[in-house]
Design a protein around this motif. Sequence first.
Motif, PDB file in Angstrom:
ATOM      1  N   THR A 157       0.878  -1.169  -0.237  1.00  0.00           N
ATOM      2  CA  THR A 157       0.037   0.043   0.010  1.00  0.00           C
ATOM      3  C   THR A 157       0.917   1.264   0.074  1.00  0.00           C
ATOM      4  O   THR A 157       1.841   1.244   0.597  1.00  0.00           O
ATOM      5  N   TYR A 158       0.437   2.256  -0.853  1.00  0.00           N
ATOM      6  CA  TYR A 158       1.269   3.654  -1.053  1.00  0.00           C
ATOM      7  C   TYR A 158       0.034   4.576  -0.879  1.00  0.00           C
ATOM      8  O   TYR A 158      -0.811   4.586  -1.218  1.00  0.00           O
ATOM      9  N   ASP A 159       0.780   5.762  -0.305  1.00  0.00           N
ATOM     10  CA  ASP A 159       0.086   7.053  -0.262  1.00  0.00           C
ATOM     11  C   ASP A 159       0.648   7.780  -1.411  1.00  0.00           C
ATOM     12  O   ASP A 159       1.753   8.413  -1.287  1.00  0.00           O
ATOM     13  N   LEU A 160      -0.284   8.179  -2.388  1.00  0.00           N
ATOM     14  CA  LEU A 160       0.110   9.042  -3.312  1.00  0.00           C
ATOM     15  C   LEU A 160      -0.554  10.350  -3.201  1.00  0.00           C
ATOM     16  O   LEU A 160      -1.886  10.477  -2.883  1.00  0.00           O
ATOM     17  N   GLN A 161      -0.031  11.460  -3.704  1.00  0.00           N
ATOM     18  CA  GLN A 161      -0.556  12.812  -3.728  1.00  0.00           C
ATOM     19  C   GLN A 161      -0.443  13.406  -5.000  1.00  0.00           C
ATOM     20  O   GLN A 161       0.491  13.569  -5.465  1.00  0.00           O
ATOM     21  N   GLU A 162      -1.401  13.695  -5.625  1.00  0.00           N
ATOM     22  CA  GLU A 162      -1.619  14.533  -6.835  1.00  0.00           C
ATOM     23  C   GLU A 162      -2.360  16.054  -6.702  1.00  0.00           C
ATOM     24  O   GLU A 162      -3.558  15.975  -6.293  1.00  0.00           O
ATOM     25  N   SER A 163      -1.748  17.267  -6.896  1.00  0.00           N
ATOM     26  CA  SER A 163      -2.483  18.316  -6.638  1.00  0.00           C
ATOM     27  C   SER A 163      -3.044  18.423  -5.019  1.00  0.00           C
ATOM     28  O   SER A 163      -2.094  18.351  -4.068  1.00  0.00           O
ATOM     29  N   ASN A 164      -4.151  18.331  -4.792  1.00  0.00           N
ATOM     30  CA  ASN A 164      -4.694  18.266  -3.335  1.00  0.00           C
ATOM     31  C   ASN A 164      -5.400  17.350  -3.100  1.00  0.00           C
ATOM     32  O   ASN A 164      -5.951  16.963  -2.232  1.00  0.00           O
ATOM     33  N   VAL A 165      -5.512  16.044  -4.152  1.00  0.00           N
ATOM     34  CA  VAL A 165      -6.213  14.865  -3.792  1.00  0.00           C
ATOM     35  C   VAL A 165      -5.191  13.750  -3.501  1.00  0.00           C
ATOM     36  O   VAL A 165      -4.134  13.400  -4.107  1.00  0.00           O
ATOM     37  N   GLY A 166      -5.571  13.014  -2.497  1.00  0.00           N
ATOM     38  CA  GLY A 166      -4.886  11.954  -1.843  1.00  0.00           C
ATOM     39  C   GLY A 166      -5.252  10.706  -2.267  1.00  0.00           C
ATOM     40  O   GLY A 166      -6.610  10.363  -2.355  1.00  0.00           O
ATOM     41  N   LEU A 167      -4.646   9.700  -2.629  1.00  0.00           N
ATOM     42  CA  LEU A 167      -4.923   8.351  -3.015  1.00  0.00           C
ATOM     43  C   LEU A 167      -4.033   7.269  -2.484  1.00  0.00           C
ATOM     44  O   LEU A 167      -2.852   7.356  -2.233  1.00  0.00           O
ATOM     45  N   LYS A 168      -4.904   6.316  -1.602  1.00  0.00           N
ATOM     46  CA  LYS A 168      -4.310   5.334  -0.876  1.00  0.00           C
ATOM     47  C   LYS A 168      -4.112   4.106  -1.945  1.00  0.00           C
ATOM     48  O   LYS A 168      -5.221   3.572  -2.117  1.00  0.00           O
TER      49      LYS A 168
END
Length: 423
Positions: free
Chosen positions: A81-92
């Motif tokens: 599992t990884y925490d990704l961030q693009e602009s102001n949106v977080g995706l696990k």
Amino acid sequence: NRAGDVGEGCRTVPLAGHVGFDSLPDQLVNKSVSQGFCFNILCVGETGLGKSTLMDTLFNTKFEGEPATHTQPGVQLQSNTYDLQESNVGLKLTIVSTVGFGDQINKEDSYKPIVEFIDAQFEAYLQEELKIRRVLHTYHDSRIHACLYFIAPTGHSLKSLDLVTMKKLDSKVNIIPIIAKSDAISKSELTKFKIKITSELVSNGVQIYQFPTDDESVAEINGTMNAHLPFAVIGSTEELKIGNKMMKARQYPWGTVQVENEAHCDFVKLREMLIRVNMEDLREQTHTRHYELYRRCKLEEMGFKDTDPDSKPFSLQETYEAKRNEFLGELQKKEEEMRQMFVQRVKEKEAELKEAEKELHEKFDRLKKLHQDEKKKLEDKKKSLDDEVNAFKQRKTAAELLQSQGSQAGGSQTLKRDKEKKK
């Protein structure tokens, strides 16, 4: 209206002015963005088909992980599992890989660990739902939203392992078939291979994920992309200078294959469909279709139903009471069976003990009689010996008496002869 009739005969009334509930979509977006999103991808395919490389290329990053060997004794599922961030949106993001898939000589049960893993995620979510105190808003949803099924670029047909596995998975997960390392076959072979794969999937009743066409905003692009399935993809994290730009590509002696060039492969189509257009639909389909099917089957196994035998509504409370009474009845039945079994075993044990006691008494009587016989024999022998000793003593006394008498007679004769000589 009754509670069951809410919504029937509902009237539409005009508003005299601005109220403000038209901001609900914005509120929903803001709440969703603050909470973040999760997305879980299952990569199924034989070792060496470029699953890890494609994931790195799709999300434009470098995920950790070591290349798998071909020496695995069985199929193992590896989840990261990884925490990704693009602009102001977080995706696990969770990526699940099937390590060792297709590497065994006997591939008959290769699909079982995958099915068990998917069911385990459904079961974990169901158990969280059934809790009295639920925390679903903070619960990490590990249910698989998309299954990228990597097909080897043979150019001929699907392997039986692929058909069996996809058939077992199609009711549990959204399957998106992709032809891995598609630069290994020519364009004409690739077109024929796609047609062959689609034909085999249809003839074997395998249901793959179809991009939704009910939303007008994406209906046209999704309808077009459905016709391009399975996607022929190439992955690469290496960037080469092509013209004046740095682009992801693969360098070969005969030329360069550009990953994001739609004339070279379908990578861009896959990224558009999987991430940019249909990610939310994949999440929704997982919950409303695949999870609901698992949940329904599981609750039916537990005895819960929506209607009774007369097709009348059956409440959860009634179902619970019925199951509780059934359980108590079974419990009493088992308790009675155990009591009867206990009584029977006690009787059997008593009989065994009585038999053992009888045998001991018989053995004691035999030993006692034997002892008495031995004692009598010894007493008879002792009496016999005593009689012999007494007889011996009597003979000895008689012999001594005779000897003493003989000695006295001999002495008197000698004395007589001595007197006669003197005369």
